[in-house]
Design a protein around this motif. Structure first.
Motif, short mmCIF file in Angstrom:
data_model
loop_
_atom_site.label_atom_id
_atom_site.label_comp_id
_atom_site.label_asym_id
_atom_site.label_seq_id
_atom_site.Cartn_x
_atom_site.Cartn_y
_atom_site.Cartn_z
N SER A 1 51.32 81.43 8.55
CA SER A 1 50.65 80.61 9.56
C SER A 1 50.39 79.19 9.07
CB SER A 1 49.32 81.26 9.98
OG SER A 1 48.40 81.28 8.91
N ARG A 2 50.58 78.93 7.79
CA ARG A 2 50.34 77.61 7.22
C ARG A 2 51.68 76.85 7.12
NH1 ARG A 2 49.20 77.77 2.19
NH2 ARG A 2 48.44 75.61 2.17
N ASN A 3 51.81 75.82 7.96
CA ASN A 3 53.07 75.06 7.99
C ASN A 3 53.33 74.33 6.68
OD1 ASN A 3 53.66 75.77 10.64
ND2 ASN A 3 52.43 74.11 11.48
N GLN A 4 52.26 73.82 6.04
CA GLN A 4 52.48 73.03 4.84
C GLN A 4 52.97 73.85 3.65
OE1 GLN A 4 49.68 73.47 6.54
NE2 GLN A 4 47.84 73.25 5.28
N ALA A 5 52.88 75.18 3.75
CA ALA A 5 53.35 76.03 2.65
C ALA A 5 54.82 76.43 2.83
CB ALA A 5 52.48 77.29 2.56
N ARG A 6 55.40 76.14 3.96
CA ARG A 6 56.74 76.64 4.25
C ARG A 6 57.80 76.04 3.33
NH1 ARG A 6 56.77 76.77 10.91
NH2 ARG A 6 55.19 78.41 11.11
N SER A 7 57.63 74.78 2.93
CA SER A 7 58.62 74.18 2.05
C SER A 7 58.65 74.89 0.71
CB SER A 7 58.29 72.70 1.86
OG SER A 7 59.18 72.11 0.95
N ALA B 1 53.85 58.69 14.21
CA ALA B 1 53.80 58.21 12.83
C ALA B 1 52.94 59.11 11.95
CB ALA B 1 53.26 56.77 12.80
N VAL B 2 51.78 59.50 12.46
CA VAL B 2 50.88 60.35 11.67
C VAL B 2 51.49 61.73 11.46
CG1 VAL B 2 48.62 61.45 11.62
CG2 VAL B 2 48.82 59.09 12.40
N MET B 3 51.99 62.33 12.53
CA MET B 3 52.50 63.69 12.46
C MET B 3 53.71 63.80 11.53
SD MET B 3 53.74 66.17 15.59
CE MET B 3 55.13 65.13 16.04
N PHE B 4 54.66 62.88 11.67
CA PHE B 4 55.87 63.00 10.86
C PHE B 4 55.64 62.54 9.42
CE2 PHE B 4 57.87 63.47 14.98
CZ PHE B 4 58.90 64.35 14.70
N THR B 5 54.67 61.67 9.19
CA THR B 5 54.33 61.32 7.82
C THR B 5 53.74 62.51 7.09
OG1 THR B 5 53.94 59.00 8.43
CG2 THR B 5 52.97 59.78 6.37
N VAL B 6 52.85 63.24 7.78
CA VAL B 6 52.26 64.44 7.18
C VAL B 6 53.32 65.50 6.95
CG1 VAL B 6 50.61 66.31 7.56
CG2 VAL B 6 49.97 63.97 8.14
N ALA C 1 56.50 65.07 6.51
CA ALA C 1 57.39 64.65 5.42
C ALA C 1 56.76 64.93 4.06
CB ALA C 1 57.72 63.17 5.56
N SER C 2 55.43 64.77 3.98
CA SER C 2 54.76 65.07 2.71
C SER C 2 54.81 66.56 2.39
CB SER C 2 53.32 64.59 2.76
OG SER C 2 52.56 65.33 3.70
N TRP C 3 54.81 67.40 3.43
CA TRP C 3 54.91 68.85 3.21
C TRP C 3 56.30 69.25 2.73
CZ3 TRP C 3 52.48 70.58 8.53
CH2 TRP C 3 51.11 70.29 8.52
N PHE C 4 57.33 68.66 3.31
CA PHE C 4 58.70 69.09 3.07
C PHE C 4 59.43 68.22 2.06
CE2 PHE C 4 57.65 70.98 7.11
CZ PHE C 4 58.27 72.20 7.06
N ARG C 5 58.73 67.32 1.40
CA ARG C 5 59.40 66.44 0.45
C ARG C 5 60.00 67.26 -0.69
NH1 ARG C 5 55.60 62.91 -0.04
NH2 ARG C 5 56.47 61.56 1.56
N GLU C 6 61.30 67.14 -0.86
CA GLU C 6 62.01 67.95 -1.85
C GLU C 6 61.81 67.44 -3.27
OE1 GLU C 6 63.46 70.68 -1.33
OE2 GLU C 6 63.79 70.75 0.83
N GLY C 7 61.43 66.19 -3.44
CA GLY C 7 61.35 65.61 -4.76
C GLY C 7 60.17 66.12 -5.58
N LYS C 8 59.14 66.65 -4.95
CA LYS C 8 57.97 67.08 -5.71
C LYS C 8 58.28 68.37 -6.45
CE LYS C 8 55.84 69.50 -1.77
NZ LYS C 8 54.64 69.57 -0.91
N PRO C 9 57.66 68.59 -7.63
CA PRO C 9 57.96 69.79 -8.43
C PRO C 9 57.51 71.06 -7.73
CG PRO C 9 56.09 68.58 -9.34
CD PRO C 9 56.68 67.71 -8.27
#
Length: 390
Positions: free
Chosen positions: A123-129, A38-43, A45-53
């Motif tokens: 190396s930063r996963n959250q920047a990939r989106s 739950a924690v991992m996929f919630t985080v 999903a917040s990285w890859f959420r397409e709706g954010k500008p």
């Protein structure tokens, strides 16, 4: 014989249910997987959420006004990059910086290839989106300009693309979800081993250390009945742990925004029953194996050490299947642990496997459990085991 087994079973259940801390830890252990999920996929999903500008930091915006206009039409928010942009990218404060060199306009006007630089930290996963979306926009802009240039020179843009590949994806939503949610089979199998661990250790090594095993064996009860009664107690708690783990995963799948990752997980009643039919037989083998190990160990602490090492067993096939997909063969389903993880993955993908793989899984676990129980019964006939002698 059945009456004797039932008597031992009831005695063991009463003893272990009185120890609330042990029962709580046995049921809390299988919840580790759903919580991590739950924690991992919630985080993620917040990285890859397409709706954010899409926010783009740029150096040299004045050098490419048409590109800037294109990005803004696509909904991107443009901002000037700070002077220390490299340090901020590495620190995670910026996802990417687009650099437009001063000679961009000259190359662009002369019809040559105009180069831009995209500074990122892969190396930063959250920047990939952000990087993926920005790269896609730049490629789309480049393709649009290329087609316009060819058309202006009287050349059909199709001539630059002699072959076009249209991918036809036959993957169902269930199969796509199974590839992403491949940690679920690992933790379900882990729950089968984790649930009855404390019971198996206490029922054999614990009783021998407390001196209560010898008086029990002095009663007119066949050693096989003693072993079977204790084993059934371990199996019951292992099955409860499996149910708790699966129920927690179902709640986690419903609550986590998997759609932001492009995953549509649907676990209907047939899939849930299929997973239970796959994992529950493994509880019989896991409990029997843990009882054998705890009987062989000379102390409670030694049994804990051995069985904790045994917990690595369910992890190895899952990691192997995750990094190296294997084409399933019919004989694989009869191998305990490996067959269960293979079968759970196929059930999650919605494949029609038929009854034979389930039957082979039951046969493999039943045969392995019977062998462990026979060896445990033989060990109880040895003095060095009953009295804990080396």
């Amino acid at each position: 014989m059945r009456k004797l087994i039932g008597t031992v079973f009831r005695k063991e259940m009463k003893d272990h249910l009185r120890d609330r801390r042990s029962v709580t830890s046995a049921l809390a252990g299988p919840l580790i997987g759903p919580v991590i999920f739950a924690v991992m996929f919630t985080v993620m999903a917040s990285w890859f959420r397409e709706g954010k500008p899409l926010e783009v930091s740029i150096i040299g915006r004045e050098n490419a006004p048409s590109l800037m206009a294109f990005l803004q039409r696509q909904g991107a928010t443009l901002a000037d990059a700070p002077a220390d942009y490299e340090a901020q990218i590495q620190a995670g404060k910026l996802d990417a910086v687009l650099i437009i060199p001063s000679d961009y306009g000259k190359d662009f006007s002369s019809g040559h290839t105009a180069s831009v630089q995209l500074v990122v930290d892969n190396s930063r996963n959250q920047a990939r989106s952000t990087v993926r979306r920005l790269t896609s926009l730049l490629q789309g802009y480049s393709g649009m300009l290329g087609a316009e240039r060819l058309f202006a020179r009287g050349v059909a843009p199709e001539l630059a693309t002699p072959v076009r590949v249209d991918e036809v994806d036959l993957a169902t939503p269930e199969r796509m979800a199974a590839n992403v949610l491949n940690i679920i089979p690992i933790f379900l199998v882990f729950a089968a081993f984790m649930g009855g661990m404390n019971v198996a250790i206490d029922a054999m090594a614990g009783e021998r250390e407390r001196g209560s095993l010898e008086p029990l064996l002095l009663n007119p009860v066949h050693r096989g009945a003693v072993v079977t009664g204790k084993w059934l107690t371990t199996v019951v708690l292992a099955c409860v742990a499996i149910g708790v783990c699966l129920g927690a995963f179902l709640l986690a799948v419903k609550s986590v925004p998997l759609q932001d990752l492009g995953v549509k997980a649907r676990f209907d009643a047939a899939a849930v029953l299929g997973m239970l039919a796959t994992v529950v037989p493994l509880a019989f083998f896991a409990s029997a194996g843990q009882m054998l190990v705890s009987t062989y160990a000379r102390s409670f602490k030694e049994a804990q050490t051995y069985i904790q090492l045994l917990l690595l067993l369910p992890m190895l096939p899952g990691m192997l299947l995750a990094v190296s997909p294997i084409q399933s063969q019919l004989w694989m389903y009869i191998v305990p642990v490996f067959g269960q993880q293979l079968l759970i993955g196929e059930v999650m993908r919605g494949q029609a496997v038929g009854p034979i793989p389930f039957l082979l899984g039951v046969v493999g676990c039943a045969a392995a459990a019977a062998g462990c129980l026979m060896l445990t019964t033989r060990l109880l006939a040895e003095e060095r085991i009953i009295f804990g002698r080396a």
